[in-house]
Design a protein around this motif. Structure first.
Motif, PDB file in Angstrom:
ATOM      1  N   UNK A  42       0.839  -1.199   0.000  1.00  0.00           N
ATOM      2  CA  UNK A  42       0.000   0.000   0.000  1.00  0.00           C
ATOM      3  C   UNK A  42       0.871   1.245   0.000  1.00  0.00           C
ATOM      4  N   UNK A  43       0.588   2.171  -0.889  1.00  0.00           N
ATOM      5  CA  UNK A  43       1.354   3.411  -0.987  1.00  0.00           C
ATOM      6  C   UNK A  43       1.381   4.187   0.327  1.00  0.00           C
ATOM      7  N   UNK A  44       0.239   4.399   1.024  1.00  0.00           N
ATOM      8  CA  UNK A  44       0.284   5.163   2.270  1.00  0.00           C
ATOM      9  C   UNK A  44       1.131   4.528   3.373  1.00  0.00           C
ATOM     10  N   UNK A  45       1.324   3.205   3.300  1.00  0.00           N
ATOM     11  CA  UNK A  45       2.108   2.583   4.373  1.00  0.00           C
ATOM     12  C   UNK A  45       3.592   2.905   4.256  1.00  0.00           C
ATOM     13  N   UNK A  46       4.010   3.497   3.154  1.00  0.00           N
ATOM     14  CA  UNK A  46       5.396   3.956   3.047  1.00  0.00           C
ATOM     15  C   UNK A  46       5.707   5.007   4.097  1.00  0.00           C
ATOM     16  N   UNK A  47       4.811   5.970   4.259  1.00  0.00           N
ATOM     17  CA  UNK A  47       5.018   7.001   5.285  1.00  0.00           C
ATOM     18  C   UNK A  47       4.942   6.392   6.680  1.00  0.00           C
ATOM     19  N   UNK A  48       4.056   5.431   6.867  1.00  0.00           N
ATOM     20  CA  UNK A  48       3.933   4.793   8.181  1.00  0.00           C
ATOM     21  C   UNK A  48       5.214   4.030   8.521  1.00  0.00           C
ATOM     22  N   UNK A  49       5.823   3.361   7.534  1.00  0.00           N
ATOM     23  CA  UNK A  49       7.098   2.678   7.768  1.00  0.00           C
ATOM     24  C   UNK A  49       8.164   3.687   8.207  1.00  0.00           C
ATOM     25  N   UNK A  50       8.208   4.838   7.530  1.00  0.00           N
ATOM     26  CA  UNK A  50       9.161   5.886   7.921  1.00  0.00           C
ATOM     27  C   UNK A  50       8.881   6.358   9.346  1.00  0.00           C
ATOM     28  N   UNK A  51       7.600   6.536   9.668  1.00  0.00           N
ATOM     29  CA  UNK A  51       7.232   7.001  11.007  1.00  0.00           C
ATOM     30  C   UNK A  51       7.633   5.996  12.074  1.00  0.00           C
ATOM     31  N   UNK A  52       7.452   4.714  11.795  1.00  0.00           N
ATOM     32  CA  UNK A  52       7.846   3.688  12.771  1.00  0.00           C
ATOM     33  C   UNK A  52       9.361   3.698  12.974  1.00  0.00           C
ATOM     34  N   UNK A  53      10.122   3.824  11.895  1.00  0.00           N
ATOM     35  CA  UNK A  53      11.577   3.889  12.005  1.00  0.00           C
ATOM     36  C   UNK A  53      12.004   5.126  12.797  1.00  0.00           C
ATOM     37  N   UNK A  54      11.382   6.255  12.494  1.00  0.00           N
ATOM     38  CA  UNK A  54      11.675   7.520  13.180  1.00  0.00           C
ATOM     39  C   UNK A  54      11.362   7.409  14.676  1.00  0.00           C
ATOM     40  N   UNK A  55      10.234   6.808  14.996  1.00  0.00           N
ATOM     41  CA  UNK A  55       9.828   6.642  16.394  1.00  0.00           C
ATOM     42  C   UNK A  55      10.817   5.756  17.133  1.00  0.00           C
ATOM     43  N   UNK A  56      11.204   4.640  16.515  1.00  0.00           N
ATOM     44  CA  UNK A  56      12.151   3.723  17.155  1.00  0.00           C
ATOM     45  C   UNK A  56      13.500   4.402  17.387  1.00  0.00           C
ATOM     46  N   UNK A  57      13.962   5.154  16.398  1.00  0.00           N
ATOM     47  CA  UNK A  57      15.236   5.866  16.545  1.00  0.00           C
ATOM     48  C   UNK A  57      15.124   6.998  17.558  1.00  0.00           C
ATOM     49  N   UNK A  58      14.009   7.711  17.533  1.00  0.00           N
ATOM     50  CA  UNK A  58      13.846   8.868  18.406  1.00  0.00           C
ATOM     51  C   UNK A  58      13.678   8.529  19.872  1.00  0.00           C
ATOM     52  N   UNK A  59      13.010   7.425  20.151  1.00  0.00           N
ATOM     53  CA  UNK A  59      12.772   7.041  21.542  1.00  0.00           C
ATOM     54  C   UNK A  59      13.684   5.909  22.001  1.00  0.00           C
TER      55      UNK A  59
END
Length: 133
Positions: A42-59
């Motif tokens: 799914x195209x929208x899940x590309x941003x969600x994958x980025x958000x999950x990576x960002x969240x894991x790195x950020x926290x």
């Protein structure tokens, strides 16, 4: 190069599970350094994958654990999850070399459990975790 190996392994693991995902790796500053969209993901899940990576790195913790960590504080949970690029559900895992946090990998497009399995497969492919499922 390891970041590309990680996203490739995550998408390959998804194919083995008969699902389609997007996979993203970010560095310690939250900047995307590798991305791969699986066939049919799914195209929208590309941003969600980025958000999950960002969240894991950020926290510095798996994205699925963020919700658990904050669930006793509804106002804090709402405030943090209301910020851009925060995803408080499974599929994002921090990347550490020894004890140093160097980034995160995020996967999205399948179930939360499958996304998490695929993210961890990405880490295992670069020698930073164990393969699950």
């Amino acid at each position: 190069m390891a970041a590309f190996e990680a996203v490739r392994a995550a998408v390959t693991r998804a194919e083995e599970l008969a699902v389609a995902v997007n996979a993203s790796v970010v560095d310690a500053g939250g900047r995307e350094i590798a991305f791969l969209r699986g066939d049919g993901a799914f195209l929208p899940s590309g941003q969600i994958a980025r958000d999950k990576a960002y969240t894991a790195a950020g926290f510095g913790l798996p994205s699925g654990e963020l919700y658990q960590a904050l669930s006793g504080e509804p106002a804090v949970l709402s405030g943090i999850t209301g910020q851009p690029n925060i995803a408080a559900f499974p599929g994002g895992v921090p990347i550490r070399v020894e004890d140093e946090l160097i980034g995160g990998i995020g996967v999205s497009g399948a179930s939360a459990e499958q996304d998490d399995i695929c993210a961890r497969a990405g880490l295992a492919a670069i020698g930073l975790g164990h393969r699950e499922g």
